[in-house]
Design a protein around this motif. Structure first.
Motif, PDB file in Angstrom:
ATOM      1  N   MET A  89     -10.364   5.935  -1.550  1.00  0.00           N
ATOM      2  CA  MET A  89      -9.654   4.964  -0.746  1.00  0.00           C
ATOM      3  C   MET A  89      -8.818   4.061  -1.658  1.00  0.00           C
ATOM      4  O   MET A  89      -9.276   3.650  -2.711  1.00  0.00           O
ATOM      5  N   PHE A  90      -7.633   3.761  -1.233  1.00  0.00           N
ATOM      6  CA  PHE A  90      -6.715   2.923  -1.997  1.00  0.00           C
ATOM      7  C   PHE A  90      -6.703   1.502  -1.452  1.00  0.00           C
ATOM      8  O   PHE A  90      -6.895   1.293  -0.255  1.00  0.00           O
ATOM      9  N   ASP A  91      -6.435   0.536  -2.328  1.00  0.00           N
ATOM     10  CA  ASP A  91      -6.302  -0.860  -1.894  1.00  0.00           C
ATOM     11  C   ASP A  91      -5.043  -1.052  -1.057  1.00  0.00           C
ATOM     12  O   ASP A  91      -4.997  -1.917  -0.199  1.00  0.00           O
ATOM     13  N   ALA A  92      -4.017  -0.241  -1.348  1.00  0.00           N
ATOM     14  CA  ALA A  92      -2.739  -0.370  -0.631  1.00  0.00           C
ATOM     15  C   ALA A  92      -2.046   0.983  -0.528  1.00  0.00           C
ATOM     16  O   ALA A  92      -2.205   1.839  -1.389  1.00  0.00           O
ATOM     17  N   VAL A  93      -1.300   1.122   0.550  1.00  0.00           N
ATOM     18  CA  VAL A  93      -0.378   2.243   0.713  1.00  0.00           C
ATOM     19  C   VAL A  93       1.009   1.630   0.715  1.00  0.00           C
ATOM     20  O   VAL A  93       1.259   0.647   1.428  1.00  0.00           O
ATOM     21  N   ILE A  94       1.902   2.181  -0.102  1.00  0.00           N
ATOM     22  CA  ILE A  94       3.257   1.644  -0.202  1.00  0.00           C
ATOM     23  C   ILE A  94       4.250   2.742   0.141  1.00  0.00           C
ATOM     24  O   ILE A  94       4.211   3.826  -0.438  1.00  0.00           O
ATOM     25  N   TYR A  95       5.121   2.447   1.088  1.00  0.00           N
ATOM     26  CA  TYR A  95       6.217   3.339   1.453  1.00  0.00           C
ATOM     27  C   TYR A  95       7.476   2.801   0.780  1.00  0.00           C
ATOM     28  O   TYR A  95       7.754   1.595   0.874  1.00  0.00           O
ATOM     29  N   ILE A  96       8.222   3.671   0.101  1.00  0.00           N
ATOM     30  CA  ILE A  96       9.447   3.237  -0.580  1.00  0.00           C
ATOM     31  C   ILE A  96      10.621   4.089  -0.123  1.00  0.00           C
ATOM     32  O   ILE A  96      10.453   5.228   0.300  1.00  0.00           O
ATOM     33  N   TYR A 130      10.917  -1.331   0.777  1.00  0.00           N
ATOM     34  CA  TYR A 130       9.531  -0.900   0.641  1.00  0.00           C
ATOM     35  C   TYR A 130       8.659  -1.640   1.649  1.00  0.00           C
ATOM     36  O   TYR A 130       9.007  -2.701   2.148  1.00  0.00           O
ATOM     37  N   LEU A 131       7.525  -1.029   1.926  1.00  0.00           N
ATOM     38  CA  LEU A 131       6.531  -1.587   2.833  1.00  0.00           C
ATOM     39  C   LEU A 131       5.170  -1.452   2.151  1.00  0.00           C
ATOM     40  O   LEU A 131       4.754  -0.342   1.802  1.00  0.00           O
ATOM     41  N   ILE A 132       4.496  -2.577   1.914  1.00  0.00           N
ATOM     42  CA  ILE A 132       3.168  -2.589   1.311  1.00  0.00           C
ATOM     43  C   ILE A 132       2.158  -2.849   2.424  1.00  0.00           C
ATOM     44  O   ILE A 132       2.237  -3.864   3.112  1.00  0.00           O
ATOM     45  N   LEU A 133       1.224  -1.928   2.574  1.00  0.00           N
ATOM     46  CA  LEU A 133       0.187  -2.048   3.605  1.00  0.00           C
ATOM     47  C   LEU A 133      -1.178  -2.143   2.939  1.00  0.00           C
ATOM     48  O   LEU A 133      -1.559  -1.268   2.157  1.00  0.00           O
ATOM     49  N   THR A 134      -1.911  -3.214   3.235  1.00  0.00           N
ATOM     50  CA  THR A 134      -3.304  -3.349   2.814  1.00  0.00           C
ATOM     51  C   THR A 134      -4.135  -3.558   4.071  1.00  0.00           C
ATOM     52  O   THR A 134      -3.587  -3.606   5.179  1.00  0.00           O
ATOM     53  N   LYS A 135      -5.426  -3.764   3.909  1.00  0.00           N
ATOM     54  CA  LYS A 135      -6.282  -4.010   5.071  1.00  0.00           C
ATOM     55  C   LYS A 135      -5.920  -5.315   5.770  1.00  0.00           C
ATOM     56  O   LYS A 135      -6.135  -5.472   6.961  1.00  0.00           O
ATOM     57  N   THR A 136      -5.346  -6.258   5.008  1.00  0.00           N
ATOM     58  CA  THR A 136      -5.088  -7.589   5.568  1.00  0.00           C
ATOM     59  C   THR A 136      -3.618  -7.982   5.606  1.00  0.00           C
ATOM     60  O   THR A 136      -3.285  -9.021   6.166  1.00  0.00           O
ATOM     61  N   MET A 137      -2.737  -7.195   4.981  1.00  0.00           N
ATOM     62  CA  MET A 137      -1.328  -7.593   4.889  1.00  0.00           C
ATOM     63  C   MET A 137      -0.386  -6.436   5.192  1.00  0.00           C
ATOM     64  O   MET A 137      -0.721  -5.278   4.965  1.00  0.00           O
ATOM     65  N   GLU A 138       0.785  -6.814   5.661  1.00  0.00           N
ATOM     66  CA  GLU A 138       1.907  -5.893   5.787  1.00  0.00           C
ATOM     67  C   GLU A 138       3.115  -6.645   5.236  1.00  0.00           C
ATOM     68  O   GLU A 138       3.574  -7.611   5.842  1.00  0.00           O
ATOM     69  N   ILE A 139       3.601  -6.203   4.064  1.00  0.00           N
ATOM     70  CA  ILE A 139       4.671  -6.923   3.378  1.00  0.00           C
ATOM     71  C   ILE A 139       5.885  -6.017   3.227  1.00  0.00           C
ATOM     72  O   ILE A 139       5.769  -4.891   2.744  1.00  0.00           O
ATOM     73  N   GLU A 140       7.035  -6.534   3.638  1.00  0.00           N
ATOM     74  CA  GLU A 140       8.289  -5.805   3.492  1.00  0.00           C
ATOM     75  C   GLU A 140       9.110  -6.416   2.364  1.00  0.00           C
ATOM     76  O   GLU A 140       9.065  -7.632   2.148  1.00  0.00           O
TER      77      GLU A 140
END
Length: 160
Positions: free
Chosen positions: A1-8, A23-33
């Motif tokens: 399992m990864f701490d984050a999945v990042i789409y670029i 880019y889009l950074i997805l964690t369990k608690t955040m979604e950052i563009e």
């Protein structure tokens, strides 16, 4: 399992032409563009810019393990060591991305089809459409990062 999945993603209209990244950074608690308009570019430079900016942001967030998903087969295969990096301007970006990756515990890059990267593509397109986050040209930004990361300059490698 990864701490984050990042789409670029990176875009260029035409190629070469006006470029942007997203880019889009997805964690369990955040979604950052994140995105940026990089001016004159190529699609491959824009894709690497998306990777570098996403890695830089993830480093600031102290994320340890990352799965990076990209629709750029060239960038993914070069970063995974399956394709050689022939172009000097891409080699510089490759070196920066490799150095940034070394700061993380685990990083995996995965190629995905474009239809599975629509959110990053839309974020990237917004920067291209509205020329948001206009900054200095890519070569100036990454020349500073190159020095900051203390990447040795090789004889014969074109100057940044």
């Amino acid at each position: 399992m990864f701490d984050a999945v990042i789409y670029i993603d990176g875009a260029c209209q035409p190629n070469p032409g006006r470029g942007s990244y997203g880019y889009l950074i997805l964690t369990k608690t955040m979604e950052i563009e994140g995105n940026g308009y990089i001016g004159k570019s190529t699609c491959n430079i824009a894709e690497y810019a998306g990777l570098i900016q996403a890695l830089t942001h993830a480093k600031e967030l102290a994320i340890d393990s990352i799965l990076i998903k990209s629709d750029s087969k060239l960038v993914v295969e070069q970063m995974n060591g399956n394709y050689h990096v022939w172009k000097p301007h891409l080699y510089r970006l490759y070196c920066i991305a490799k150095r940034l990756i070394s700061y993380f515990g685990v990083v995996k890059l995965q190629h995905i089809h474009r239809e599975h990267n629509r959110k990053a593509d839309a974020i990237c397109a917004d920067a291209l459409r509205y020329k948001e986050n206009i900054g200095p040209p890519v070569n100036e930004i990454y020349a500073e990062l190159w020095d900051e990361l203390k990447i040795p300059r090789k004889q014969g490698l074109l100057a940044l």
